[in-house]
Design an enzyme around this catalytic site. Structure first.
Site, mmCIF file in Angstrom:
data_model
loop_
_atom_site.group_PDB
_atom_site.id
_atom_site.type_symbol
_atom_site.label_atom_id
_atom_site.label_comp_id
_atom_site.label_asym_id
_atom_site.label_seq_id
_atom_site.Cartn_x
_atom_site.Cartn_y
_atom_site.Cartn_z
ATOM 1 N N SER A 129 -20.996 115.633 89.708
ATOM 2 C CA SER A 129 -22.254 114.958 90.036
ATOM 3 C C SER A 129 -23.042 115.568 91.186
ATOM 4 O O SER A 129 -24.250 115.380 91.267
ATOM 5 C CB SER A 129 -22.008 113.477 90.318
ATOM 6 O OG SER A 129 -21.375 113.301 91.548
ATOM 7 N N LYS A 188 -23.235 111.081 97.398
ATOM 8 C CA LYS A 188 -24.565 111.240 96.798
ATOM 9 C C LYS A 188 -25.571 111.581 97.880
ATOM 10 O O LYS A 188 -25.343 111.386 99.069
ATOM 11 C CB LYS A 188 -25.020 109.953 96.084
ATOM 12 C CG LYS A 188 -24.078 109.456 95.008
ATOM 13 C CD LYS A 188 -23.981 110.377 93.831
ATOM 14 C CE LYS A 188 -22.963 109.814 92.837
ATOM 15 N NZ LYS A 188 -22.477 110.794 91.924
#
Length: 166
Positions: A37, A77
């Site tokens: 990711s 993230k």
């Protein structure tokens, strides 16, 4: 004399272990990445050093890479939206306050009912760098400040990937 040296050695070992434990629990966290990711910035298997104190005196900033909890899982993230920001998806492009952030063929808001949202106070909108293979705010919504573990500051393993994360 030998007994005294042994006691000093034991004391030093205990002191080092306690210091390491305190640093691990209150100053730094270590996260090992799983999944694609955050590629290409962070790849699977990278060992990341997280600064737990980074947001004690400073607020999170756009583009910071953070570690946070959603349920029992830890995620890494990038911060895209700050409190008060308007996040919009239109024409396969992601906008923050009207400014283009990302353009992608497979950009989606899977769990969000609207194609735009306002980031609430003490919340953040986060996105993986590899948005086609990322579970992020598009899936689980904005995250609370309280769920932030800290700021990702350094890749320390593997040795050929050592670098500072800005």
């Amino acid at each position: 004399m030998q007994k005294r040296k042994l006691l000093i050695c034991i004391f030093i070992i205990v002191l080092v272990l306690l210091t390491a434990l305190l640093l691990k629990n209150y100053v730094f966290e270590v996260v090992i990445t799983h999944g694609p990711s955050m590629e290409p910035t962070i790849i699977q298997g990278d060992h990341i050093l997280i600064n737990r104190l980074a947001y004690r005196s400073n607020k999170p900033q756009r583009d910071d890479i953070i570690a946070f909890r959603v349920g029992w899982r830890i995620f890494l993230k990038r911060i895209i939206g700050l409190p008060g920001d308007i996040i919009e998806l239109k024409d396969n492009s992601l906008y923050c306050n009207g400014k283009l952030i990302k353009k992608c063929q497979h950009l989606h808001f899977s769990n969000l009912k609207k194609r735009s949202l306002k980031v609430w106070d003490r919340h953040l909108f986060v996105l993986g760098d590899n948005e086609e293979h990322s579970m992020d705010s598009r899936d689980f919504g904005t995250i609370l400040y309280d769920d932030i573990i800290g700021k990702a500051i350094f890749i320390y393993l593997p040795f050929n990937r050592i670098k500072r994360l800005l």
